[in-house]
Write an enzyme that holds these catalytic residues in place. Sequence first.
Site, PDB file in Angstrom:
ATOM      1  N   LYS A 144      12.387  -2.555   4.923  1.00 29.30           N
ATOM      2  CA  LYS A 144      13.590  -2.692   5.734  1.00 29.30           C
ATOM      3  C   LYS A 144      14.225  -4.043   5.396  1.00 29.30           C
ATOM      4  O   LYS A 144      13.510  -4.932   4.943  1.00 29.30           O
ATOM      5  CB  LYS A 144      13.239  -2.607   7.217  1.00 29.30           C
ATOM      6  CG  LYS A 144      12.388  -3.813   7.677  1.00 29.30           C
ATOM      7  CD  LYS A 144      12.900  -4.495   8.906  1.00 29.30           C
ATOM      8  CE  LYS A 144      12.587  -5.944   8.937  1.00 29.30           C
ATOM      9  NZ  LYS A 144      12.443  -6.583  10.187  1.00 29.30           N
ATOM     10  N   ASP A 173       8.260   1.135   7.760  1.00 32.13           N
ATOM     11  CA  ASP A 173       8.526   0.394   8.991  1.00 32.13           C
ATOM     12  C   ASP A 173       7.135   0.070   9.512  1.00 32.13           C
ATOM     13  O   ASP A 173       6.433   0.955  10.020  1.00 32.13           O
ATOM     14  CB  ASP A 173       9.299   1.249   9.998  1.00 32.13           C
ATOM     15  CG  ASP A 173       9.652   0.437  11.234  1.00 32.13           C
ATOM     16  OD1 ASP A 173       8.802  -0.344  11.707  1.00 32.13           O
ATOM     17  OD2 ASP A 173      10.781   0.555  11.730  1.00 32.13           O
ATOM     18  N   HIS A 174       6.709  -1.190   9.348  1.00 35.08           N
ATOM     19  CA  HIS A 174       5.289  -1.456   9.580  1.00 35.08           C
ATOM     20  C   HIS A 174       4.870  -1.235  11.035  1.00 35.08           C
ATOM     21  O   HIS A 174       3.698  -1.110  11.326  1.00 35.08           O
ATOM     22  CB  HIS A 174       4.880  -2.845   9.071  1.00 35.08           C
ATOM     23  CG  HIS A 174       5.469  -3.969   9.839  1.00 35.08           C
ATOM     24  ND1 HIS A 174       6.681  -4.512   9.539  1.00 35.08           N
ATOM     25  CD2 HIS A 174       4.997  -4.661  10.895  1.00 35.08           C
ATOM     26  CE1 HIS A 174       6.942  -5.486  10.388  1.00 35.08           C
ATOM     27  NE2 HIS A 174       5.936  -5.603  11.221  1.00 35.08           N
ATOM     28  N   LYS A 178       0.935   0.593  13.057  1.00 34.01           N
ATOM     29  CA  LYS A 178       0.068   0.000  14.078  1.00 34.01           C
ATOM     30  C   LYS A 178      -0.713   1.092  14.806  1.00 34.01           C
ATOM     31  O   LYS A 178      -0.156   2.119  15.179  1.00 34.01           O
ATOM     32  CB  LYS A 178       0.912  -0.797  15.089  1.00 34.01           C
ATOM     33  CG  LYS A 178       1.487  -2.079  14.494  1.00 34.01           C
ATOM     34  CD  LYS A 178       2.300  -2.826  15.530  1.00 34.01           C
ATOM     35  CE  LYS A 178       2.986  -4.036  14.934  1.00 34.01           C
ATOM     36  NZ  LYS A 178       2.089  -5.156  14.689  1.00 34.01           N
ATOM     37  N   GLU A 212       9.768 -12.558  20.338  1.00 33.92           N
ATOM     38  CA  GLU A 212       9.114 -13.468  19.399  1.00 33.92           C
ATOM     39  C   GLU A 212       9.297 -14.913  19.875  1.00 33.92           C
ATOM     40  O   GLU A 212      10.312 -15.237  20.486  1.00 33.92           O
ATOM     41  CB  GLU A 212       9.749 -13.344  18.014  1.00 33.92           C
ATOM     42  CG  GLU A 212       9.629 -11.968  17.392  1.00 33.92           C
ATOM     43  CD  GLU A 212      10.340 -11.895  16.045  1.00 33.92           C
ATOM     44  OE1 GLU A 212       9.666 -12.050  15.021  1.00 33.92           O
ATOM     45  OE2 GLU A 212      11.567 -11.717  16.030  1.00 33.92           O
ATOM     46  N   ASP A 231      18.242  -6.560  12.081  1.00 33.50           N
ATOM     47  CA  ASP A 231      16.914  -6.935  11.601  1.00 33.50           C
ATOM     48  C   ASP A 231      15.791  -6.236  12.383  1.00 33.50           C
ATOM     49  O   ASP A 231      14.747  -5.945  11.824  1.00 33.50           O
ATOM     50  CB  ASP A 231      16.751  -8.464  11.712  1.00 33.50           C
ATOM     51  CG  ASP A 231      15.450  -8.944  11.091  1.00 33.50           C
ATOM     52  OD1 ASP A 231      15.197  -8.592   9.925  1.00 33.50           O
ATOM     53  OD2 ASP A 231      14.674  -9.646  11.769  1.00 33.50           O
ATOM     54  N   HIS A 236      12.758  -1.148  13.931  1.00 36.56           N
ATOM     55  CA  HIS A 236      11.525  -1.120  14.735  1.00 36.56           C
ATOM     56  C   HIS A 236      11.729  -0.543  16.147  1.00 36.56           C
ATOM     57  O   HIS A 236      10.989   0.323  16.585  1.00 36.56           O
ATOM     58  CB  HIS A 236      10.937  -2.522  14.884  1.00 36.56           C
ATOM     59  CG  HIS A 236      10.675  -3.206  13.581  1.00 36.56           C
ATOM     60  ND1 HIS A 236      10.121  -2.559  12.501  1.00 36.56           N
ATOM     61  CD2 HIS A 236      10.878  -4.485  13.180  1.00 36.56           C
ATOM     62  CE1 HIS A 236      10.000  -3.416  11.499  1.00 36.56           C
ATOM     63  NE2 HIS A 236      10.456  -4.582  11.885  1.00 36.56           N
ATOM     64  N   LYS A 336      14.459 -13.867  19.307  1.00 35.67           N
ATOM     65  CA  LYS A 336      13.675 -14.956  18.736  1.00 35.67           C
ATOM     66  C   LYS A 336      13.656 -16.124  19.697  1.00 35.67           C
ATOM     67  O   LYS A 336      14.527 -16.238  20.557  1.00 35.67           O
ATOM     68  CB  LYS A 336      14.293 -15.392  17.413  1.00 35.67           C
ATOM     69  CG  LYS A 336      14.159 -14.323  16.346  1.00 35.67           C
ATOM     70  CD  LYS A 336      14.378 -14.895  14.969  1.00 35.67           C
ATOM     71  CE  LYS A 336      14.122 -13.859  13.906  1.00 35.67           C
ATOM     72  NZ  LYS A 336      12.714 -13.504  13.729  1.00 35.67           N
TER      73      LYS A 336
HETATM   74  P1  NAD Z   1      11.441 -13.713  -0.404  1.00 34.70           P
HETATM   75  O1  NAD Z   1      12.788 -14.298  -0.612  1.00 34.70           O
HETATM   76  O2  NAD Z   1      10.323 -14.579   0.051  1.00 34.70           O
HETATM   77  O3  NAD Z   1      10.970 -12.986  -1.745  1.00 34.70           O
HETATM   78  C1  NAD Z   1      11.833 -12.343  -2.621  1.00 34.70           C
HETATM   79  C2  NAD Z   1      11.096 -12.066  -3.926  1.00 34.70           C
HETATM   80  O4  NAD Z   1      11.988 -11.382  -4.812  1.00 34.70           O
HETATM   81  C3  NAD Z   1      10.615 -13.308  -4.673  1.00 34.70           C
HETATM   82  O5  NAD Z   1       9.370 -13.010  -5.275  1.00 34.70           O
HETATM   83  C4  NAD Z   1      11.671 -13.484  -5.756  1.00 34.70           C
HETATM   84  O6  NAD Z   1      11.184 -14.152  -6.900  1.00 34.70           O
HETATM   85  C5  NAD Z   1      11.970 -12.048  -6.084  1.00 34.70           C
HETATM   86  N1  NAD Z   1      13.267 -11.866  -6.737  1.00 34.70           N
HETATM   87  C6  NAD Z   1      14.503 -12.166  -6.261  1.00 34.70           C
HETATM   88  N2  NAD Z   1      15.445 -11.868  -7.200  1.00 34.70           N
HETATM   89  C7  NAD Z   1      14.790 -11.362  -8.266  1.00 34.70           C
HETATM   90  C8  NAD Z   1      15.198 -10.873  -9.537  1.00 34.70           C
HETATM   91  N3  NAD Z   1      16.502 -10.819  -9.901  1.00 34.70           N
HETATM   92  N4  NAD Z   1      14.252 -10.434 -10.388  1.00 34.70           N
HETATM   93  C9  NAD Z   1      12.946 -10.461 -10.050  1.00 34.70           C
HETATM   94  N5  NAD Z   1      12.493 -10.907  -8.856  1.00 34.70           N
HETATM   95  C10 NAD Z   1      13.409 -11.354  -7.987  1.00 34.70           C
HETATM   96  O7  NAD Z   1      11.659 -12.501   0.604  1.00 34.70           O
HETATM   97  P2  NAD Z   1      10.552 -11.793   1.556  1.00 34.70           P
HETATM   98  O8  NAD Z   1      10.488 -12.521   2.848  1.00 34.70           O
HETATM   99  O9  NAD Z   1       9.302 -11.585   0.801  1.00 34.70           O
HETATM  100  O10 NAD Z   1      11.254 -10.409   1.877  1.00 34.70           O
HETATM  101  C11 NAD Z   1      11.511  -9.414   0.902  1.00 34.70           C
HETATM  102  C12 NAD Z   1      12.178  -8.230   1.568  1.00 34.70           C
HETATM  103  O11 NAD Z   1      11.316  -7.661   2.528  1.00 34.70           O
HETATM  104  C13 NAD Z   1      13.459  -8.593   2.313  1.00 34.70           C
HETATM  105  O12 NAD Z   1      14.377  -7.554   2.190  1.00 34.70           O
HETATM  106  C14 NAD Z   1      12.998  -8.731   3.748  1.00 34.70           C
HETATM  107  O13 NAD Z   1      14.024  -8.477   4.675  1.00 34.70           O
HETATM  108  C15 NAD Z   1      11.928  -7.672   3.812  1.00 34.70           C
HETATM  109  N6  NAD Z   1      10.899  -7.920   4.810  1.00 34.70           N
HETATM  110  C16 NAD Z   1      10.194  -9.100   4.809  1.00 34.70           C
HETATM  111  C17 NAD Z   1       9.192  -9.299   5.748  1.00 34.70           C
HETATM  112  C18 NAD Z   1       8.351 -10.571   5.755  1.00 34.70           C
HETATM  113  O14 NAD Z   1       7.364 -10.614   6.484  1.00 34.70           O
HETATM  114  N7  NAD Z   1       8.681 -11.583   4.989  1.00 34.70           N
HETATM  115  C19 NAD Z   1       8.904  -8.298   6.678  1.00 34.70           C
HETATM  116  C20 NAD Z   1       9.632  -7.102   6.643  1.00 34.70           C
HETATM  117  C21 NAD Z   1      10.616  -6.924   5.689  1.00 34.70           C
END
Ligand code: NAD
Length: 480
Positions: A144, A173-174, A178, A212, A231, A236, A336
């Site tokens: 998501k 959708d984690h 759960k 949160e 978000d 969720h 938040k």
């Molecule tokens: P982040 O910014 O920490 O990580 C993004 C990753 O994508 C990095 O590894 C980056 O190097 C890579 N990347 C970006 N552009 C790239 C490209 N052109 N080529 C190759 N690699 C590329 O983001 P995140 O927090 O890990 O989140 C990723 C996705 O998951 C987002 O859409 C976010 O909304 C979703 N998400 C994150 C979480 C969380 O816990 N962080 C939870 C649910 C959903």
Amino acid sequence: VLTVPCDMLVFGGTGDLALHKLLPALYHLHRDGRLAAQTRILALARQPLSRADYQSLAERRCRAQVARADFDTATWQSFAERLDYFAMDVSQSADFGRLAKRLDSHERVQVYYLATAPDLFEDIAAHLATAGLAGPLSRIVLEKPIGHSLDSAKAINAAIGAVFDESRVFRIDHYLGKETVQNLMALRFANALFEPIWRAGHIDHVQISVCETLGVENRGAYYDRSGAMRDMLQNHLLQLLCLVAMEAPVRFDAEAVRDEKLKVLQALKPIHGLDVQDTTVRGQYVAGKIGGQEVPAYYFEKNVDNDSDTETFVALHAEIDNWRWAGVPFYLRTGKRLAKKSSEIVIQFKPVPHRLFNGGEANCLLIRLQPEERISLQLMAKAPGKGMRLEPVELDLNLAQAFQQKRRWDAYERLLLDVIEGDSTLFMRRDEVEAAWSWIDPILRGWHEYYQSPRPYPAGSSGPEQAHGLLERHGRAWHE
Ligand code: NAD
């Protein structure tokens, strides 16, 4: 039981989601002996890292994330043998040609986990197809948010659908991973007790809260374009609402379960135009204290616009226009920097039709996802001693104790296994995602048209006053 051997390719392998959630989940699956011996994990991102660099980065993050008792060097080393890294830019088609050469076998299940921003999803799917990497054994997992509006979600779904048929698309959708959320289905559909009273005649209202204490951390740039509605609520909270409200599916399989969830989304009463003023509340946190610590206002967070009007809190009154739920309010809220971290569903039953005793309250079923997972039913009992004084007591279903579990599975562990096995029951289908956006879009438009700016609330509070007003005017209150 071991899963089928597969190549798990994690796009965005150096990102927060991959290092904080996915790799620890895969480590646990490995440690519990649930991954087939030939299963390999390939992390992909732009940074030029060697395999050893990536392994030590992953080890550092997993060590911090996994409970000390579950982490040992020997197990890590055997896990690390599965783990490799490949530097590539997913916007470059040529890099997928290099990737195809690198993946020597196409006879295995390939799982593409897109842990990247959603604006890269369309490119990745198209490039996988061009490089011949989207064969019938491949699957794609999407995080998501799927888009930021109905149109963008449709565009992503169409681009993915042009390459992967729907049975190979896993929209994660984690929350659905759960245990307690799945137990909600067991509670409803495996116990004769609840179903007859699970309806408007007996239920006064339902509350779904995801509160949160954290702020936007280092995700300010993403969050400021998104906000609490996109978000959290669009995915969720609406998924939880579906599980509370859905009819019993004819079978417990992916299509039947998702058909019933879809019908709930389609029955949501539209909120548009001026309705947003009466049925929704937006909020944004200002400076305050959480756990004794001063925290800044949202608009001073890193990478957030100084005059941002993004909401960090949303509460709303939803209604489901169908036979079972007509007239029952579903109050949803998420935010938040609130006082306490807690995610829960409250089913508030109606009071008894005739009161025999002094005191006493109506029954309430509490399904708690965070901070601990538990289900409890509040019943009325006579307080010991003289007279007939009633007090609420809790019938507590402590699932960890009942099953003598040593360790609770993280949602991602369960869901990753389902992807490897090809079971999409706990994943969102394309039409579900689009139905959710169809309901959310008019609310976002209403906020914009009637300039509903967010109400300020101090960090560490329970949200803006107006969110309490949403229930108080119906003689109700949020469960605290
Ligand atoms: P982040 O910014 O920490 O990580 C993004 C990753 O994508 C990095 O590894 C980056 O190097 C890579 N990347 C970006 N552009 C790239 C490209 N052109 N080529 C190759 N690699 C590329 O983001 P995140 O927090 O890990 O989140 C990723 C996705 O998951 C987002 O859409 C976010 O909304 C979703 N998400 C994150 C979480 C969380 O816990 N962080 C939870 C649910 C959903």
